[in-house]
Design a protein around this motif. Structure first.
Motif, PDB file in Angstrom:
ATOM      1  N   ILE A 229       0.937  -1.262  -0.077  1.00 53.14           N
ATOM      2  CA  ILE A 229       0.133  -0.077  -0.099  1.00 53.14           C
ATOM      3  C   ILE A 229       0.643   1.250  -0.088  1.00 53.14           C
ATOM      4  CG2 ILE A 229      -1.592   1.310   1.259  1.00 53.14           C
ATOM      5  CD1 ILE A 229      -3.197  -0.997   2.038  1.00 53.14           C
ATOM      6  N   VAL A 230       1.961   1.365   0.868  1.00 54.02           N
ATOM      7  CA  VAL A 230       2.714   2.313   0.913  1.00 54.02           C
ATOM      8  C   VAL A 230       3.648   2.727  -0.630  1.00 54.02           C
ATOM      9  CG1 VAL A 230       4.913   3.278   1.912  1.00 54.02           C
ATOM     10  CG2 VAL A 230       3.413   2.229   3.392  1.00 54.02           C
ATOM     11  N   SER A 231       3.762   1.510  -1.097  1.00 58.46           N
ATOM     12  CA  SER A 231       4.499   1.683  -2.452  1.00 58.46           C
ATOM     13  C   SER A 231       3.680   2.332  -3.385  1.00 58.46           C
ATOM     14  CB  SER A 231       4.796   0.264  -2.902  1.00 58.46           C
ATOM     15  OG  SER A 231       5.918  -0.438  -1.918  1.00 58.46           O
ATOM     16  N   ALA A 232       2.225   1.829  -3.253  1.00 55.89           N
ATOM     17  CA  ALA A 232       1.336   2.305  -4.249  1.00 55.89           C
ATOM     18  C   ALA A 232       0.896   4.053  -4.032  1.00 55.89           C
ATOM     19  CB  ALA A 232      -0.116   1.645  -4.120  1.00 55.89           C
ATOM     20  N   PHE A 233       1.149   4.207  -2.617  1.00 59.96           N
ATOM     21  CA  PHE A 233       1.032   5.803  -2.508  1.00 59.96           C
ATOM     22  C   PHE A 233       2.206   6.520  -2.898  1.00 59.96           C
ATOM     23  CE2 PHE A 233       1.992   9.320   0.561  1.00 59.96           C
ATOM     24  CZ  PHE A 233       0.963   9.850   0.150  1.00 59.96           C
ATOM     25  N   VAL A 234       3.466   5.728  -2.735  1.00 61.16           N
ATOM     26  CA  VAL A 234       4.761   6.624  -3.190  1.00 61.16           C
ATOM     27  C   VAL A 234       4.599   6.675  -4.705  1.00 61.16           C
ATOM     28  CG1 VAL A 234       7.237   6.681  -3.204  1.00 61.16           C
ATOM     29  CG2 VAL A 234       5.934   6.086  -1.126  1.00 61.16           C
ATOM     30  N   LEU A 235       4.562   5.674  -5.292  1.00 64.02           N
ATOM     31  CA  LEU A 235       4.541   5.553  -6.779  1.00 64.02           C
ATOM     32  C   LEU A 235       3.384   6.571  -7.363  1.00 64.02           C
ATOM     33  CD1 LEU A 235       5.242   1.873  -7.623  1.00 64.02           C
ATOM     34  CD2 LEU A 235       6.702   3.688  -7.883  1.00 64.02           C
ATOM     35  N   GLY A 236       2.265   6.623  -6.878  1.00 66.44           N
ATOM     36  CA  GLY A 236       1.127   7.303  -7.318  1.00 66.44           C
ATOM     37  C   GLY A 236       1.445   8.759  -7.018  1.00 66.44           C
ATOM     38  N   PHE A 237       2.007   9.233  -5.870  1.00 68.16           N
ATOM     39  CA  PHE A 237       2.596  10.755  -5.821  1.00 68.16           C
ATOM     40  C   PHE A 237       3.596  11.021  -6.852  1.00 68.16           C
ATOM     41  CE2 PHE A 237       4.502  13.866  -3.175  1.00 68.16           C
ATOM     42  CZ  PHE A 237       3.320  14.551  -2.665  1.00 68.16           C
ATOM     43  N   ILE A 238       4.573  10.244  -7.060  1.00 63.35           N
ATOM     44  CA  ILE A 238       5.512  10.691  -8.167  1.00 63.35           C
ATOM     45  C   ILE A 238       5.068  10.798  -9.401  1.00 63.35           C
ATOM     46  CG2 ILE A 238       7.659   9.701  -9.196  1.00 63.35           C
ATOM     47  CD1 ILE A 238       8.504   8.400  -6.848  1.00 63.35           C
ATOM     48  N   ALA A 239       3.948  10.002  -9.807  1.00 67.80           N
ATOM     49  CA  ALA A 239       3.103   9.728 -10.978  1.00 67.80           C
ATOM     50  C   ALA A 239       2.476  10.826 -11.084  1.00 67.80           C
ATOM     51  CB  ALA A 239       2.425   8.386 -11.335  1.00 67.80           C
ATOM     52  N   MET A 240       1.583  11.544 -10.270  1.00 73.88           N
ATOM     53  CA  MET A 240       0.701  12.480 -10.069  1.00 73.88           C
ATOM     54  C   MET A 240       1.362  13.733 -10.246  1.00 73.88           C
ATOM     55  SD  MET A 240      -2.332  11.395 -10.220  1.00 73.88           S
ATOM     56  CE  MET A 240      -2.932   9.700  -9.938  1.00 73.88           C
ATOM     57  N   GLY A 241       2.772  13.574  -9.709  1.00 75.96           N
ATOM     58  CA  GLY A 241       3.680  15.066  -9.953  1.00 75.96           C
ATOM     59  C   GLY A 241       3.701  15.454 -11.407  1.00 75.96           C
ATOM     60  N   LYS A 242       4.332  14.089 -12.230  1.00 72.31           N
ATOM     61  CA  LYS A 242       4.632  14.140 -13.414  1.00 72.31           C
ATOM     62  C   LYS A 242       3.310  14.668 -14.426  1.00 72.31           C
ATOM     63  CE  LYS A 242       8.626  11.068 -13.223  1.00 72.31           C
ATOM     64  NZ  LYS A 242       9.218   9.880 -13.740  1.00 72.31           N
ATOM     65  N   ILE A 243       2.194  13.959 -14.099  1.00 72.80           N
ATOM     66  CA  ILE A 243       0.903  14.243 -14.664  1.00 72.80           C
ATOM     67  C   ILE A 243       0.457  15.538 -14.536  1.00 72.80           C
ATOM     68  CG2 ILE A 243      -1.548  13.591 -14.863  1.00 72.80           C
ATOM     69  CD1 ILE A 243      -0.478  10.479 -14.155  1.00 72.80           C
ATOM     70  N   LEU A 244       0.492  16.273 -13.513  1.00 76.30           N
ATOM     71  CA  LEU A 244      -0.127  17.418 -12.994  1.00 76.30           C
ATOM     72  C   LEU A 244       1.048  18.707 -13.295  1.00 76.30           C
ATOM     73  CD1 LEU A 244      -1.995  16.539  -9.848  1.00 76.30           C
ATOM     74  CD2 LEU A 244      -3.015  16.919 -12.002  1.00 76.30           C
ATOM     75  N   SER A 245       2.217  18.477 -13.464  1.00 70.76           N
ATOM     76  CA  SER A 245       3.058  19.242 -13.457  1.00 70.76           C
ATOM     77  C   SER A 245       3.068  20.401 -14.807  1.00 70.76           C
ATOM     78  CB  SER A 245       4.697  18.795 -13.729  1.00 70.76           C
ATOM     79  OG  SER A 245       4.769  17.980 -14.746  1.00 70.76           O
ATOM     80  N   PRO A 246       2.376  19.718 -16.049  1.00 67.65           N
ATOM     81  CA  PRO A 246       1.988  20.938 -16.953  1.00 67.65           C
ATOM     82  C   PRO A 246       1.032  21.764 -16.566  1.00 67.65           C
ATOM     83  CG  PRO A 246       1.924  18.563 -17.823  1.00 67.65           C
ATOM     84  CD  PRO A 246       1.929  18.629 -16.472  1.00 67.65           C
ATOM     85  N   PHE A 247       0.170  21.819 -15.439  1.00 67.91           N
ATOM     86  CA  PHE A 247      -0.760  22.611 -15.123  1.00 67.91           C
ATOM     87  C   PHE A 247      -0.167  23.718 -14.203  1.00 67.91           C
ATOM     88  CE2 PHE A 247      -2.885  18.656 -16.268  1.00 67.91           C
ATOM     89  CZ  PHE A 247      -3.959  19.063 -17.289  1.00 67.91           C
ATOM     90  N   GLU A 248       1.192  23.615 -13.711  1.00 66.44           N
ATOM     91  CA  GLU A 248       1.411  24.606 -12.596  1.00 66.44           C
ATOM     92  C   GLU A 248       1.742  25.723 -13.236  1.00 66.44           C
ATOM     93  OE1 GLU A 248       4.697  22.493 -11.014  1.00 66.44           O
ATOM     94  OE2 GLU A 248       3.755  21.193  -9.646  1.00 66.44           O
ATOM     95  N   SER A 249       1.559  26.740 -12.426  1.00 70.17           N
ATOM     96  CA  SER A 249       1.698  28.075 -13.049  1.00 70.17           C
ATOM     97  C   SER A 249       2.317  29.270 -12.178  1.00 70.17           C
ATOM     98  CB  SER A 249       0.526  28.769 -13.449  1.00 70.17           C
ATOM     99  OG  SER A 249      -0.433  28.912 -12.546  1.00 70.17           O
ATOM    100  N   ASN A 250       2.527  30.366 -12.171  1.00 69.73           N
ATOM    101  CA  ASN A 250       2.971  31.409 -11.333  1.00 69.73           C
ATOM    102  C   ASN A 250       1.907  31.777 -10.255  1.00 69.73           C
ATOM    103  OD1 ASN A 250       5.507  31.269 -12.212  1.00 69.73           O
ATOM    104  ND2 ASN A 250       4.851  32.792 -13.787  1.00 69.73           N
TER     105      ASN A 250
END
Length: 496
Positions: A229-250
């Protein structure tokens, strides 16, 4: 004060020292060591992620409530066995970290960083079990005092690890020159101080809470289930960072919403993964619900419609002082206060005042009730931020003015922090004390920390005076919420 209460307060004070000692050895003290060794600021910043364990400790808190440690649990009980394991791991981590000179090679830095990650995990685990122990050993009316005493010990532990470790390093080393051995001995001394926690754990009694001794095979499956479960959370957190990074702004608000979405989606992924693993037979549905679902179902069942209002109070209560606190040291520097003034007035004097505030909050809560002091703490924590507007308008730095501001801020912050711990403790079921308290204490910090990440933007845009005014206004919603829950909360507590 009866004998049991005296015994409990003494135990919580020393356990508080043991709990507060490691945190700065992952954050502030370690940063000074690495910077002296010539490590780049960006690298040091990334290493601060070693302390993420404190924010996500609710993920493995069900394990502390449910998993027996072979041999130790039967000898010492579940709470004390987890305390011993976590404290010994803290000691081992500090000794490991002291063994590597980060200036010597990149490999040494990696090994030191690995020790810091382990230290953060062990320290957060110790916090989980000490909080659960405090809740288990005493009734609700004593929680405020015990919380205040534990926080007082925690602050003293932080003093050991902060000012103490720096003083040891400075005393053993040479001025204006990096000396690895001075830092090595400082961390070894800190590992020795952890004997305070180990001895306390060996001397205290296990709380009388019914626990189920399940077969070893079930315990191993539970542990494997948790790791996945912890592995799923960590991998999900990393993956979501990459998926959502294009939406980041100032835009600070947009980035805040993206960060919240990233965390929420990662947690949902972990829950789904846990359910799937249960469906394929790694853990039965009954065991899965008992460990991960029942603690939260229990909370909503006991409090019904009031549960959401209680969660809002928990979520928002510390926002005003935590958001302001992130910029406080930066503000002192920008206003022209020297490092000596900041160290002696803010760290040493401020810590003493916060100790007084924490204990005072506990005593007042016993005398007048938790809800009344919770309300008072929310008001004074917000109003104390306004003192800094006066400080920002001074034409020159004033040690007296800074001292007065520190008194107001730390006294109110200590009081609010102590009574917040007591309030959460009254809501927790002793059957799930580790899981529920870890989750609620994480919620207490999560939103304020997310908002605090954008405090620099607010200062740059509006200036310090408006920033302090805004942080004061952040306290108004929680004051209103406390008024809303006041009578229903008292009614519920009277039936316990």
């Amino acid at each position: 004060m009866n004998h049991n209460l005296r015994t409990n307060t003494t135990a919580l004070f020393f356990l508080g020292i043991s709990s507060g000692l490691p945190i700065l050895l992952v954050f502030g003290t370690l940063s000074v060591w690495l910077r002296e060794a010539g490590i780049e600021r960006a690298t040091i910043g990334f290493l601060s992620w070693a302390g993420l364990s404190y924010g996500f400790k609710f993920i493995w808190s069900p394990l502390v409530d449910s998993l027996n440690i072979p041999v130790l649990t039967r000898r010492f009980g579940r709470r004390r066995s987890w305390m011993l394991i976590s404290q010994c791991t803290v000691i081992a981590s500090l000794i490991w970290m002291s063994s590597w000179d980060p200036q010597q090679s990149h490999l040494n830095f990696i090994l030191l960083a690995a020790g810091a990650v382990l230290l953060g995990f062990a320290s957060a685990t110790q916090d989980i079990v000490i909080d659960a122990y405090r809740i288990d050993i005493a009734p609700n009316e004593q929680q405020a005092l015990l919380a205040g005493v534990a926080i007082a010990g925690y602050r003293i532990g932080m003093l050991f690890a902060g000012a103490g470790a720096l003083e040891i390093s400075a005393w053993l080393g040479e001025e204006n020159r990096y000396d690895y051995q001075s830092w090595q001995y400082a961390y070894l001394f800190m590992s020795g101080f952890m004997a305070i926690g180990v001895l306390t754990t060996l001397l205290i009694k296990e709380p009388h809470v019914e626990i189920e001794h399940s077969p070893v095979s079930n315990q191993l499956r539970l542990f494997l289930h948790f790791l996945l479960i912890v592995s799923a959370f960590v991998l999900g957190f990393i993956a979501m960072g990459k998926i959502l990074s294009p939406f980041e702004s100032n835009t600070a608000i947009l980035n805040f919403l993206i960060s919240t979405a990233r965390l929420t989606l990662s947690l949902l992924l972990a829950v789904v993964a846990g359910n799937i693993l249960s469906n394929i037979g790694l853990l039965s549905q009954r065991e899965f619900r008992a460990v991960y679902i029942s603690p939260f179902v229990d909370f909503f069942t006991r409090y019904g419609k009031l549960a959401l209002w209680l969660l809002l109070v928990i979520c928002l209560y510390r926002t005003s002082d935590i958001v302001m606190g992130v910029m406080a040291k930066v503000f002192y520097t920008d206003m022209g206060y020297s490092k000596v003034q900041i160290s002696r007035i803010s760290f040493v004097f401020g810590t003493v005042v916060s100790l007084v505030g924490a204990v005072l909050g506990g005593i007042l809560a016993i005398r007048y009730g938790v809800i009344k002091i919770l309300f008072a703490g929310a008001i004074v924590a917000s109003l104390s931020n306004l003192i800094f507007i006066y400080l920002a308008n001074l034409p020159y730095p004033s040690s007296i003015a800074l001292s007065l501001a520190i008194v107001g801020d730390n006294l109110s912050g200590g009081l609010a922090g102590g009574v917040a711990v007591a309030f959460i403790s009254t809501l927790v079921s002793k059957q799930f004390s580790a899981t529920q308290y870890a989750a609620f204490s994480s919620i207490t910090l999560l939103l304020p920390k997310l908002i605090a990440g954008y405090s620099g933007y607010i200062v740059d845009f509006a200036g310090y005076q408006y920033f302090f005014a805004i942080t004061a206004l952040m306290g108004i919603p929680v004051i209103i919420l406390i008024i809303v829950i006041w009578k229903p909360y008292l009614d519920l507590m009277s039936t316990k």
